[in-house]
Design a protein around this motif. Sequence first.
Motif, PDB file in Angstrom:
ATOM      1  N   ARG A  40      12.722   0.908  -4.001  1.00 29.42           N
ATOM      2  CA  ARG A  40      12.639   0.415  -5.534  1.00 29.42           C
ATOM      3  C   ARG A  40      11.356   0.136  -6.095  1.00 29.42           C
ATOM      4  O   ARG A  40      10.997   0.439  -6.831  1.00 29.42           O
ATOM      5  CB  ARG A  40      13.845  -0.180  -6.009  1.00 29.42           C
ATOM      6  N   ALA A  41      10.784  -0.803  -5.203  1.00 31.26           N
ATOM      7  CA  ALA A  41       9.637  -1.272  -5.365  1.00 31.26           C
ATOM      8  C   ALA A  41       8.078  -0.802  -5.192  1.00 31.26           C
ATOM      9  O   ALA A  41       7.378  -0.225  -6.033  1.00 31.26           O
ATOM     10  CB  ALA A  41       8.518  -2.330  -4.996  1.00 31.26           C
ATOM     11  N   VAL A  42       8.260   1.255  -4.608  1.00 34.21           N
ATOM     12  CA  VAL A  42       7.777   1.774  -4.441  1.00 34.21           C
ATOM     13  C   VAL A  42       8.072   3.268  -5.616  1.00 34.21           C
ATOM     14  O   VAL A  42       7.344   3.772  -5.703  1.00 34.21           O
ATOM     15  CB  VAL A  42       6.976   2.339  -3.588  1.00 34.21           C
ATOM     16  N   GLU A  43       9.427   4.046  -5.430  1.00 37.86           N
ATOM     17  CA  GLU A  43       9.664   4.906  -5.441  1.00 37.86           C
ATOM     18  C   GLU A  43      11.252   4.343  -6.647  1.00 37.86           C
ATOM     19  O   GLU A  43      12.727   4.922  -5.993  1.00 37.86           O
ATOM     20  CB  GLU A  43      10.229   5.756  -4.761  1.00 37.86           C
ATOM     21  N   PRO A  44      10.606   3.752  -7.447  1.00 38.38           N
ATOM     22  CA  PRO A  44      11.941   3.677  -8.645  1.00 38.38           C
ATOM     23  C   PRO A  44      12.910   4.255  -8.860  1.00 38.38           C
ATOM     24  O   PRO A  44      14.170   3.837  -9.433  1.00 38.38           O
ATOM     25  CB  PRO A  44      10.860   2.285  -9.858  1.00 38.38           C
ATOM     26  N   TYR A  45      12.752   5.794  -8.968  1.00 43.88           N
ATOM     27  CA  TYR A  45      13.895   6.217  -9.292  1.00 43.88           C
ATOM     28  C   TYR A  45      14.350   6.934  -8.004  1.00 43.88           C
ATOM     29  O   TYR A  45      15.128   8.211  -7.820  1.00 43.88           O
ATOM     30  CB  TYR A  45      12.932   7.913 -10.363  1.00 43.88           C
TER      31      TYR A  45
ATOM     32  N   LYS B  55     -11.428  -6.361  -2.161  1.00 47.34           N
ATOM     33  CA  LYS B  55     -11.908  -6.392  -0.753  1.00 47.34           C
ATOM     34  C   LYS B  55     -10.776  -5.378   0.254  1.00 47.34           C
ATOM     35  O   LYS B  55     -10.742  -5.066   1.831  1.00 47.34           O
ATOM     36  CB  LYS B  55     -11.611  -7.458   0.197  1.00 47.34           C
ATOM     37  N   HIS B  56      -9.740  -5.380  -0.299  1.00 48.11           N
ATOM     38  CA  HIS B  56      -8.542  -3.873   0.098  1.00 48.11           C
ATOM     39  C   HIS B  56      -8.075  -3.168  -0.612  1.00 48.11           C
ATOM     40  O   HIS B  56      -6.965  -3.410  -0.242  1.00 48.11           O
ATOM     41  CB  HIS B  56      -7.119  -5.335   0.821  1.00 48.11           C
ATOM     42  N   SER B  57      -9.037  -2.392  -1.062  1.00 48.19           N
ATOM     43  CA  SER B  57      -8.610  -1.189  -1.601  1.00 48.19           C
ATOM     44  C   SER B  57      -8.429  -0.254  -1.094  1.00 48.19           C
ATOM     45  O   SER B  57      -6.582   0.803  -2.079  1.00 48.19           O
ATOM     46  CB  SER B  57      -9.189  -0.808  -2.819  1.00 48.19           C
ATOM     47  N   VAL B  58      -8.124   0.663   0.034  1.00 46.83           N
ATOM     48  CA  VAL B  58      -7.517   1.294   0.647  1.00 46.83           C
ATOM     49  C   VAL B  58      -7.625   0.601   2.014  1.00 46.83           C
ATOM     50  O   VAL B  58      -8.842   0.111   2.961  1.00 46.83           O
ATOM     51  CB  VAL B  58      -9.003   2.748   0.385  1.00 46.83           C
ATOM     52  N   LEU B  59      -7.089   1.949   2.753  1.00 50.28           N
ATOM     53  CA  LEU B  59      -7.173   1.586   4.380  1.00 50.28           C
ATOM     54  C   LEU B  59      -6.929   2.833   5.027  1.00 50.28           C
ATOM     55  O   LEU B  59      -5.982   3.837   4.407  1.00 50.28           O
ATOM     56  CB  LEU B  59      -5.216   0.839   4.810  1.00 50.28           C
TER      57      LEU B  59
ATOM     58  N   TYR C  48       0.925  -1.276  -0.161  1.00 46.65           N
ATOM     59  CA  TYR C  48      -0.144   0.373  -0.153  1.00 46.65           C
ATOM     60  C   TYR C  48       0.875   1.135  -0.398  1.00 46.65           C
ATOM     61  O   TYR C  48       1.971   1.134   0.600  1.00 46.65           O
ATOM     62  CB  TYR C  48      -0.853  -0.199   1.244  1.00 46.65           C
ATOM     63  N   LYS C  49       0.586   2.204  -0.640  1.00 47.70           N
ATOM     64  CA  LYS C  49       1.430   3.705  -1.116  1.00 47.70           C
ATOM     65  C   LYS C  49       0.553   4.365   0.275  1.00 47.70           C
ATOM     66  O   LYS C  49      -0.810   4.902   0.196  1.00 47.70           O
ATOM     67  CB  LYS C  49       1.278   4.102  -2.023  1.00 47.70           C
TER      68      LYS C  49
ATOM     69  N   TYR D  92      -1.120  -0.794  -4.008  1.00 44.94           N
ATOM     70  CA  TYR D  92      -0.517   0.168  -5.007  1.00 44.94           C
ATOM     71  C   TYR D  92      -0.236  -1.581  -5.973  1.00 44.94           C
ATOM     72  O   TYR D  92      -0.283  -1.864  -7.316  1.00 44.94           O
ATOM     73  CB  TYR D  92       0.947  -0.011  -5.033  1.00 44.94           C
ATOM     74  N   TRP D  93      -0.481  -2.695  -4.854  1.00 43.66           N
ATOM     75  CA  TRP D  93       0.226  -4.189  -5.656  1.00 43.66           C
ATOM     76  C   TRP D  93       0.019  -5.146  -4.596  1.00 43.66           C
ATOM     77  O   TRP D  93      -0.100  -5.494  -3.354  1.00 43.66           O
ATOM     78  CB  TRP D  93       1.933  -4.230  -6.079  1.00 43.66           C
ATOM     79  N   ALA D  94      -0.551  -6.163  -5.545  1.00 47.21           N
ATOM     80  CA  ALA D  94      -0.892  -7.571  -4.426  1.00 47.21           C
ATOM     81  C   ALA D  94      -0.549  -8.510  -5.274  1.00 47.21           C
ATOM     82  O   ALA D  94      -1.321  -9.167  -6.278  1.00 47.21           O
ATOM     83  CB  ALA D  94      -2.729  -7.520  -3.703  1.00 47.21           C
ATOM     84  N   PHE D  95      -0.823  -9.616  -4.278  1.00 41.07           N
ATOM     85  CA  PHE D  95      -0.319 -10.949  -5.176  1.00 41.07           C
ATOM     86  C   PHE D  95      -0.700 -12.010  -3.942  1.00 41.07           C
ATOM     87  O   PHE D  95      -1.407 -12.005  -2.467  1.00 41.07           O
ATOM     88  CB  PHE D  95       1.208 -11.526  -4.434  1.00 41.07           C
ATOM     89  N   GLY D  96      -2.582 -12.808  -4.680  1.00 44.21           N
ATOM     90  CA  GLY D  96      -3.260 -14.178  -3.141  1.00 44.21           C
ATOM     91  C   GLY D  96      -4.212 -13.054  -2.336  1.00 44.21           C
ATOM     92  O   GLY D  96      -4.726 -13.772  -1.681  1.00 44.21           O
ATOM     93  N   VAL D  97      -4.618 -11.632  -2.946  1.00 47.25           N
ATOM     94  CA  VAL D  97      -5.369 -10.845  -1.914  1.00 47.25           C
ATOM     95  C   VAL D  97      -6.001 -10.391  -3.013  1.00 47.25           C
ATOM     96  O   VAL D  97      -5.993  -9.877  -4.063  1.00 47.25           O
ATOM     97  CB  VAL D  97      -4.692 -10.098  -1.268  1.00 47.25           C
TER      98      VAL D  97
END
Length: 174
Positions: free
Chosen positions: A166-171, A83-87, A62-63, A74-79
């Motif tokens: 790097r996964a969320v702020e690659p630069y 159901k879990h888009s915003v916290l 989550y960003k 931002y990205w998910a695997f197996g979720v």
Amino acid sequence: MSNISDSPAELERTGSIRDVGSQAKVYAARLRLQNAIDQADALDAIREIAGNLIGTEEVAVYKVDKKRSELWLYWAFGVDPNKHSVLVVSREPKLKQALKGKAIYRLTLSNENLLCTDDPVNALVPILVDGVPAAVIVLFRLFPHKPGIEPVDREICEVLSNCAGRAVEPYRSR
């Protein structure tokens, strides 16, 4: 008749082997993240580390949206992303702690959940970019054979926190 496996020397040796195994896992996690070639590879590294080293195939990143006090999926695997888009930070007291840069773990065999969801959440791991939380990794349900987050898993989560930028702020994260 003496059982050699119960001798102090044998217990010390097996403890040392366990320590080396734990160190190898932490090293593998750090190496995998540091060698990620781009953002997609860094996200894949998070999935690999969660599945192969920690023991969950349900992970989300989550960003942080500081202006709205929310975290967006931002990205998910197996979720289930629906159901879990915003916290919403104000509704998640444990999340506030993670946003201060501290990983939060569910106690072993505890029924306490770290987020307001029916799905078990075992860890909230901030991803730090320039020392500031830019995102949070949420580790959901562990594999059935794992009773909880173990000490080596905490070390691996520390690596995720400090090396997964790097996964969320690659630069900005190299």
